[in-house]
Design a protein around this motif. Structure first.
Motif, mmCIF file in Angstrom:
data_model
loop_
_atom_site.group_PDB
_atom_site.id
_atom_site.type_symbol
_atom_site.label_atom_id
_atom_site.label_comp_id
_atom_site.label_asym_id
_atom_site.label_seq_id
_atom_site.Cartn_x
_atom_site.Cartn_y
_atom_site.Cartn_z
ATOM 1 N N MET A 19 0.844 -1.208 0.000
ATOM 2 C CA MET A 19 0.000 0.000 0.000
ATOM 3 C C MET A 19 0.869 1.244 0.000
ATOM 4 O O MET A 19 1.851 1.346 0.729
ATOM 5 N N THR A 20 0.484 2.193 -0.836
ATOM 6 C CA THR A 20 1.210 3.465 -0.850
ATOM 7 C C THR A 20 0.748 4.321 0.319
ATOM 8 O O THR A 20 -0.419 4.360 0.660
ATOM 9 N N THR A 21 1.695 5.009 0.916
ATOM 10 C CA THR A 21 1.338 5.795 2.101
ATOM 11 C C THR A 21 1.931 7.195 2.076
ATOM 12 O O THR A 21 1.824 7.930 3.053
ATOM 13 N N LYS A 22 2.561 7.561 0.966
ATOM 14 C CA LYS A 22 3.209 8.868 0.934
ATOM 15 C C LYS A 22 2.199 9.981 0.691
ATOM 16 O O LYS A 22 1.312 9.856 -0.149
ATOM 17 N N VAL A 23 2.385 11.053 1.416
ATOM 18 C CA VAL A 23 1.528 12.221 1.222
ATOM 19 C C VAL A 23 2.424 13.441 1.037
ATOM 20 O O VAL A 23 3.090 13.886 1.980
ATOM 21 N N VAL A 42 1.775 17.029 9.538
ATOM 22 C CA VAL A 42 2.794 15.979 9.569
ATOM 23 C C VAL A 42 2.583 15.072 10.768
ATOM 24 O O VAL A 42 2.600 13.839 10.661
ATOM 25 N N GLN A 43 2.355 15.719 11.908
ATOM 26 C CA GLN A 43 2.183 14.948 13.141
ATOM 27 C C GLN A 43 0.958 14.040 13.059
ATOM 28 O O GLN A 43 1.013 12.853 13.404
ATOM 29 N N THR A 44 -0.139 14.608 12.572
ATOM 30 C CA THR A 44 -1.369 13.828 12.440
ATOM 31 C C THR A 44 -1.138 12.595 11.559
ATOM 32 O O THR A 44 -1.544 11.472 11.896
ATOM 33 N N LEU A 98 1.190 7.130 8.195
ATOM 34 C CA LEU A 98 1.352 7.597 6.823
ATOM 35 C C LEU A 98 2.716 8.275 6.722
ATOM 36 O O LEU A 98 3.328 8.596 7.738
ATOM 37 N N GLU A 99 3.176 8.481 5.493
ATOM 38 C CA GLU A 99 4.499 9.066 5.288
ATOM 39 C C GLU A 99 4.384 10.481 4.744
ATOM 40 O O GLU A 99 4.343 10.654 3.529
ATOM 41 N N PRO A 100 4.353 11.477 5.594
ATOM 42 C CA PRO A 100 4.266 12.847 5.093
ATOM 43 C C PRO A 100 5.579 13.290 4.464
ATOM 44 O O PRO A 100 6.659 12.974 4.965
ATOM 45 N N ILE A 101 5.458 14.002 3.343
ATOM 46 C CA ILE A 101 6.622 14.634 2.723
ATOM 47 C C ILE A 101 6.318 16.115 2.714
ATOM 48 O O ILE A 101 5.678 16.623 1.797
ATOM 49 N N PRO A 102 6.742 16.853 3.753
ATOM 50 C CA PRO A 102 6.345 18.252 3.864
ATOM 51 C C PRO A 102 7.165 19.164 2.972
ATOM 52 O O PRO A 102 8.392 19.055 2.919
ATOM 53 N N THR A 103 6.470 20.043 2.235
ATOM 54 C CA THR A 103 7.149 21.095 1.479
ATOM 55 C C THR A 103 6.371 22.387 1.715
ATOM 56 O O THR A 103 5.198 22.355 2.064
ATOM 57 N N SER A 104 7.052 23.509 1.502
ATOM 58 C CA SER A 104 6.411 24.779 1.809
ATOM 59 C C SER A 104 5.975 25.523 0.548
ATOM 60 O O SER A 104 5.366 26.581 0.636
ATOM 61 N N LYS A 107 4.328 7.133 -5.705
ATOM 62 C CA LYS A 107 3.509 6.195 -4.945
ATOM 63 C C LYS A 107 2.858 6.871 -3.745
ATOM 64 O O LYS A 107 3.152 6.538 -2.598
ATOM 65 N N GLY A 108 2.005 7.835 -4.033
ATOM 66 C CA GLY A 108 1.334 8.538 -2.956
ATOM 67 C C GLY A 108 0.370 9.557 -3.528
ATOM 68 O O GLY A 108 0.032 9.504 -4.706
ATOM 69 N N VAL A 109 -0.046 10.487 -2.689
ATOM 70 C CA VAL A 109 -0.998 11.500 -3.134
ATOM 71 C C VAL A 109 -0.491 12.884 -2.739
ATOM 72 O O VAL A 109 0.502 13.001 -2.028
ATOM 73 N N VAL A 110 -1.178 13.913 -3.227
ATOM 74 C CA VAL A 110 -0.761 15.286 -2.958
ATOM 75 C C VAL A 110 -1.814 15.970 -2.098
ATOM 76 O O VAL A 110 -3.013 15.859 -2.356
ATOM 77 N N LEU A 111 -1.332 16.635 -1.064
ATOM 78 C CA LEU A 111 -2.221 17.443 -0.213
ATOM 79 C C LEU A 111 -1.710 18.865 -0.273
ATOM 80 O O LEU A 111 -0.615 19.151 0.202
ATOM 81 N N SER A 112 -2.516 19.746 -0.870
ATOM 82 C CA SER A 112 -2.001 21.106 -1.063
ATOM 83 C C SER A 112 -2.973 22.171 -0.555
ATOM 84 O O SER A 112 -4.185 22.040 -0.672
ATOM 85 N N ASP A 113 -2.400 23.210 -0.015
ATOM 86 C CA ASP A 113 -3.181 24.384 0.326
ATOM 87 C C ASP A 113 -3.600 25.027 -0.985
ATOM 88 O O ASP A 113 -2.909 24.916 -1.995
ATOM 89 N N ILE A 114 -4.740 25.698 -0.955
ATOM 90 C CA ILE A 114 -5.202 26.284 -2.217
ATOM 91 C C ILE A 114 -4.782 27.740 -2.324
ATOM 92 O O ILE A 114 -4.657 28.276 -3.424
ATOM 93 N N LYS A 115 -4.528 28.372 -1.197
ATOM 94 C CA LYS A 115 -4.092 29.779 -1.216
ATOM 95 C C LYS A 115 -2.655 29.883 -0.727
ATOM 96 O O LYS A 115 -2.365 29.648 0.434
ATOM 97 N N MET A 116 -1.789 30.225 -1.649
ATOM 98 C CA MET A 116 -0.378 30.326 -1.255
ATOM 99 C C MET A 116 0.199 31.621 -1.800
ATOM 100 O O MET A 116 -0.289 32.136 -2.810
ATOM 101 N N PRO A 117 1.248 32.115 -1.151
ATOM 102 C CA PRO A 117 1.808 33.406 -1.563
ATOM 103 C C PRO A 117 2.270 33.416 -3.015
ATOM 104 O O PRO A 117 1.857 34.283 -3.786
#
Lengths: 205, 205
Positions: A1-5, A19-21, A27-33, A47-57
């Motif tokens: 199972m893929t677990t990267k986010v 990340v903590q959650t 799950l395997e968080p890959i944090p970027t800013s 092998k994972g999915v993308v979680l993105s904020d919709i409003k960024m600078p």
DNA sequence: GATTTTTGTCCGAAAAGTCGGAAAATCACG
DNA sequence: CGTGATTTTCCGACTTTTCGGACAAAAATC
């Protein structure tokens, strides 16, 4: 199972909270800013999915969405929208986002949503893998001389017969409906050694 | 794409409202008012998903969930929970529900959620179909004499070569690396007629 | 440890397959 | 309807494969 986010979130407090959650749920968080920072990870075989904020600078979440979809239309993107920003959320879904979450979001909801997205991703990747296997097998014939191809298949058949009889040549010969000697002839020609199929305990029945 | 949504909802007003919402989105609602009524539709090859109320007079939504999972663990069940009944919702997710929605629910959210569930279902069914195909093909060797098996493969190779050359024997022979005459010998032996591969316009390139 | 069974190899004659050449049948096209 | 190209069949020499029999070596059985 893929677990990267792959997380794209400029607010560092929120980011580390996510990340903590995720880590608590294995799950395997890959944090970027930022999008630029995340770009290189986004590939069709990610092998994972993308979680993105919709409003960024610098960039917009929709840019992320389009970029991801260009790289792989089946890579789920979950977007974080402002509280009750329904129109934006609807637009996101229309443009192919996998799901959206309202900020601040319930951790359970976040996990559920990501789990679904990851599940979807797993299925898609699995599907592709199986498909590849299928086409590999379907192209029974790629090229080469007729005799080369027949020889290849002959080898397969004989080796399978030997494997089924645990390397007993006489038994394999009986199974193949040919005299023992003839099978030896074939084996000599193809450089197949019976010993290689003995003891391995893979015999059927 | 599968588009069926088996609805289990005892409140007839809500039920028809859901039906209407789904129809507007080209989904196929199958409305039922109770678990007993819905049971017979729930099979492992059901090409759709289940949308069930969690609180019903006769049976519980969890019963539906268990029944469905017994029939097919990969058949998504979306549950309708009371407003902000978080603990029940969490329990539902833990017990394998695909997702849940709070009543009364936003039609857009409902559609999004069902679309995801249907998408998941499609992938699962597709996966199974491909898998079946794979195992069919994997049994390269079933039985029969060595010569029978080789002959079978020889036929395949030659027929493919002929198909690729639109039934031109001389071209196929070149492709197979043998003289025309020899290929004719093979074809005579195997009772292959070149005409059968001409005109059909399936030639590659 | 003697005996029986199985393995792996070699031999040789019969059978089958390969392949060049050539003739017959068919097709393509003006 | 010819004419040239292509397909298809037939022939015959040559090569490879088949397969039963034999035999030494290895393994299994008693």
């Amino acid at each position: 199972m893929t677990t990267k986010v792959l997380i794209i979130e400029d607010d560092s407090a929120l980011r580390s909270s996510i990340v903590q959650t995720l880590e608590l749920e294995d799950l395997e968080p890959i944090p970027t800013s930022s999008f630029t920072q995340a770009r290189r990870s986004i590939r069709s075989n990610f092998k994972g999915v993308v979680l993105s904020d919709i409003k960024m600078p610098d960039r917009d979440g929709f840019e992320v969405l389009n970029f991801v979809r260009a790289r792989d239309p089946d890579l789920p993107v979950v977007l974080l929208t402002g509280y009750s920003d329904v129109p934006t959320a609807m637009r996101a879904m229309k443009e192919g986002a996998y799901d959206y979450l309202e900020k601040p979001c319930n951790p359970d909801r976040l996990i559920d949503t990501l789990r679904r997205a990851l599940d979807h991703r797993s299925l898609v990747l699995e599907n592709r893998a199986i498909r590849d296997e299928l086409v590999d097998q379907q192209s029974v014939v790629e090229g080469g001389t007729l005799s080369e191809q027949l020889e290849l298949h002959e080898r397969k058949v004989i080796e399978q017969a030997l494997a089924m009889e645990n390397g007993k040549v006489s038994m394999a010969a009986k199974r193949l409906g040919i005299p023992r000697n003839t099978l030896y002839d074939h084996m000599t020609r193809l450089r197949i050694v019976a010993k290689a199929f003995r003891n391995s305990d893979t015999g059927i029945e």
